[in-house]
Each structure stands twice: as C-alpha cells, then as structure tokens.
Write an enzyme that holds these catalytic residues in place. Structure first.
Site, mmCIF file in Angstrom:
data_model
loop_
_atom_site.group_PDB
_atom_site.id
_atom_site.type_symbol
_atom_site.label_atom_id
_atom_site.label_comp_id
_atom_site.label_asym_id
_atom_site.label_seq_id
_atom_site.Cartn_x
_atom_site.Cartn_y
_atom_site.Cartn_z
ATOM 1 N N ARG A 106 84.945 31.459 41.386
ATOM 2 C CA ARG A 106 84.388 32.508 42.245
ATOM 3 C C ARG A 106 85.463 33.564 42.469
ATOM 4 N NH1 ARG A 106 83.715 32.722 48.302
ATOM 5 N NH2 ARG A 106 81.764 33.813 48.806
ATOM 6 N N GLU A 117 78.651 36.594 53.056
ATOM 7 C CA GLU A 117 78.368 36.129 54.420
ATOM 8 C C GLU A 117 77.587 37.186 55.194
ATOM 9 O OE1 GLU A 117 81.740 32.777 55.302
ATOM 10 O OE2 GLU A 117 82.219 34.811 55.965
ATOM 11 N N GLU A 170 81.736 28.088 49.954
ATOM 12 C CA GLU A 170 83.002 28.088 50.687
ATOM 13 C C GLU A 170 83.127 26.817 51.515
ATOM 14 O OE1 GLU A 170 84.323 31.357 52.995
ATOM 15 O OE2 GLU A 170 83.358 32.869 51.719
#
Length: 397
Positions: A99, A193, A300
């Site tokens: 990522r 997010e 995450e």
C-alpha cells in the site's frame, strides 16, 4: 454526533505531526500534469471492474515511508541479519500487496508525491507484489478529523461541479501517467479514512452533505473505471473508513446516496481506538460484507513489539494500546497479527495490511522530535533487523 470521531482523533492528533525535517519542497515536475478546468466527458454507464489476478487473501504492508527512511540513512536487514532491499524482505517473507499513499502537492515534504509514488510502485512490482494506491486528495494527511482540500483546488471548494471535474481529471491523469510507465496499481483507494466529507477546509462540517460528497466520490470512482476500461486493465476500487463501527453507519449512508460502484470496503482497525475488541469485531465485519456484498480488507493495523522508545520522538502506541493476552513482545505482536487475520478471514474478509512496518528510527526528524513515532511498532528491531512479526506474511505461501 461526534462520538465516532473521538478515537480516530486521538490517533490523528499524533499522526498529523509527522513532518520530516529531512524533506524539501516539491516542484511541478514532481506532479502529474493536470488541467482541472478541462471539460469532462459525460459519465458512462457504471461498469464493474474486472477481477484482478485471484488472491485468496492479501497479506499487505504499507511501505510509504521506506524511500524517505533510506534517504535518512536506514539500512534494512533480513532475519539472517543480512542487508537487503526492504521491499524484497517483505516479498521474501510472503507479503503479496504493498500500500502506498499519494498526496496532491505536498510542499512540506519530498515524499508521497507523484515521483515518490512512482518509485515505490516500481519497487513493489519489481518484487512481484501487487499495489494498493491510496489517494489522500490532500496535500497532507487526510483522516477522520481532517479532509483538507489541496491548495490547488481551494478556489473551487464550493463549486461542486468544477471541484468534481478537478478530482476526476487529477485521478485520471495520475493513473494515465502510471499506465505510461507500466505502473498501474491493482487496487485504488478513493480517499483515505473518509469518515467525514471529503475536500473540506479547516474544521470538518457535520452532518455530511451527501449531495456533494456522493457526487465527488463518484467522480473519483468513475475516473478509475474509465482508465481501467480504456486500458483493459484490472483495477478495483476501495472506499476506506477508520474503525469498523464507523463503517457501519458510513456505508449505510453512502449507498443510500448512490455511492455503490466500488469493490472493496477498506477499514482501519486499531483496538485502542475502536469500540470493538478482537473477540467481537467479527460481527461488524460480517455485517459489512453481507449487507453490501463487497470484499473487505483491513488496510491499517499495527501492534507494539516493545514499549521501549528508540529515540526522542514519543511513540504513538504505548501500554494503553495492548490487548489482554498479547504482550508488547515480538511473539505478542506476531500473535496479534495472526489472530486478527484469522478473525478477518473467518468473517469472510480478504486482506490485512500492516501500517508502516518499516518506519524505523533515523537521524531525520518529525515536526517535534528526532526519530520515529512508530519505532516500537515496526516489523524491525531497533537495529533494523526483521523481527518475529515478519513471519505473519508466511501464511500467504
């Protein structure tokens, strides 16, 4: 109504402080050429992405810091204490996904801009790992308490159609330039997010204006779909929310407002900032998967292998981040990762990404202190040698 932000804001208040003193400003040559005022073609019918090369479960690592750490003097060592390319260490361990974050025009750092991302993707592909590209749609960290619009788009913040064109063109042209270099990612995150409405300025506005938010997200999604279709490439799309409990309300609202043309639900999951623990988080994951019929990946997570601080930069994950039964040891870290992977897979999920496992301590500084705020939660010890937690990736083999 702000209760769902309390945990992520604790994380954000520290993560947003990671301004590196060894960085210099970017130039326009570092960025993809964009013409944000150029006309955009009519949005075609929604077309589902083709499925990438089949992977049963993604064992991933966010390696966005590696280029900077190496420029700051870091040398990485494998489990045999031999110096080795950091990407190769992860590939050899079994990691099958990297990522990488991308900021629009970060003047405060030379990293996570377009040129840096090109380098990172090239390294990942050279090590035969797939790539998840994370568009922050900001010049700095985007997260649950901050979705700061890029400076280049501030003038059109309140003109949603023009802002949507800017977002579409930037996304499209970035991916087009990666295609020209044979570096197209396998999965694209449209925002990072994005609990709050994207492309805001200053303090987030609540509640979410879904007419605006859905329009902008769908513009980003369509840009990825168009590049994939025109290049006959397999690119899947992810929408990423911090903490599973926020995913429950966010995806309900998003889909009710027409944001449906995506493939992956991406989540951040840190027990310290979540209402869910390892024993009950599967219920939220199962609900998301079954309700929206999407694939799910935790993109995450992290866990400390020690409570010792290697430098003057305070560590974000301390004793309060520990989970019962999982001490701050190399074995405890590995056990946490294996347990979370088991929970995700049993719930029907398809991936787990470790956030910044190579953000080791160096002579460079953040805005407040020299070193790393994550040195006790990497997958390398303080001598930069791969530790037991690296064995987490072995399950992919």
């Amino acid at each position: 109504m702000f209760r769902h932000l309390i945990g992520p804001m604790l994380k954000t208040g520290l993560l947003c402080l990671l301004f590196s003193a060894c960085s210099s400003g970017t130039t326009s040559e570092d960025l993809p050429e964009t013409n944000d005022d150029s006309p955009v073609s009519e949005t075609p019918e929604e077309t589902p992405a083709e499925t990438p090369e089949e992977t049963d479960f993604y064992y991933g690592a966010d390696l966005s810091y590696v280029n900077e750490m190496e420029d700051c003097g870091a040398t990485y060592y494998n489990a045999e204490a031999q110096a080795e390319d950091a990407y190769q260490i992860f590939a050899d361990a079994g990691a099958n996904l990297v990522r990488v974050r991308l900021w629009h025009s970060p003047e405060w750092t030379s990293y996570s801009n377009f040129q840096d991302v090109k380098k990172s993707i090239s390294r990942a592909k050279a090590a035969n790992m797939q790539v998840l590209l994370d568009f922050h749609y900001s010049d700095t960290w985007a997260d649950p308490s901050k979705q700061e619009i890029p400076a280049a788009w501030e003038a059109v913040k309140d003109n949603t159609p023009v802002l949507g064109d800017s977002l579409y063109n930037y996304t499209y042209q970035t991916l087009e330039k990666l295609k020209e270099a044979d570096l197209l990612p396998n999965i694209v995150q449209v925002g990072n997010e994005i609990n709050g409405m994207i492309l805001q300025q200053g303090e987030l506005e609540w509640p979410i204006d879904w007419d605006r938010n859905a329009y902008l997200l769908n513009k980003g999604i369509q840009a990825v779909r168009d590049i994939a279709s025109q290049n006959e490439s397999n690119i899947e799309i992810m929408l990423h929310i911090a903490q599973p409990e926020n995913g429950l309300w966010w995806f309900e609202q998003a889909t009710a407002n027409g944001v449906t043309n995506f493939d992956w639900i991406g989540l951040s999951y840190y027990p310290i900032w979540s209402e869910y623990n390892l024993e009950n988080v599967s219920s939220a994951l199962q609900t998301l998967i079954s309700t929206y019929d999407k694939k799910l990946m935790v993109v995450e997570t992290a866990y400390p292998f020690t409570l010792e601080n290697a430098d003057s930069a305070n560590n974000i994950l301390g004793e309060d981040a520990l989970v019962d039964g999982f001490p701050a040891t190399q074995q405890g870290q590995l056990d946490y990762l294996n347990k979370l992977q088991e929970v995700i897979e049993n719930a029907g999920g398809s991936g787990l990404v470790y956030w910044e496992p190579a953000w080791v301590s160096t002579s460079c500084s953040t805005q407040w202190a020299q070193g790393s705020h994550w040195d006790n939660a990497t997958l390398f010890d303080h001598q930069k040698k791969a530790i037991l937690g690296m064995q987490f990736f072995n399950a992919s083999k």
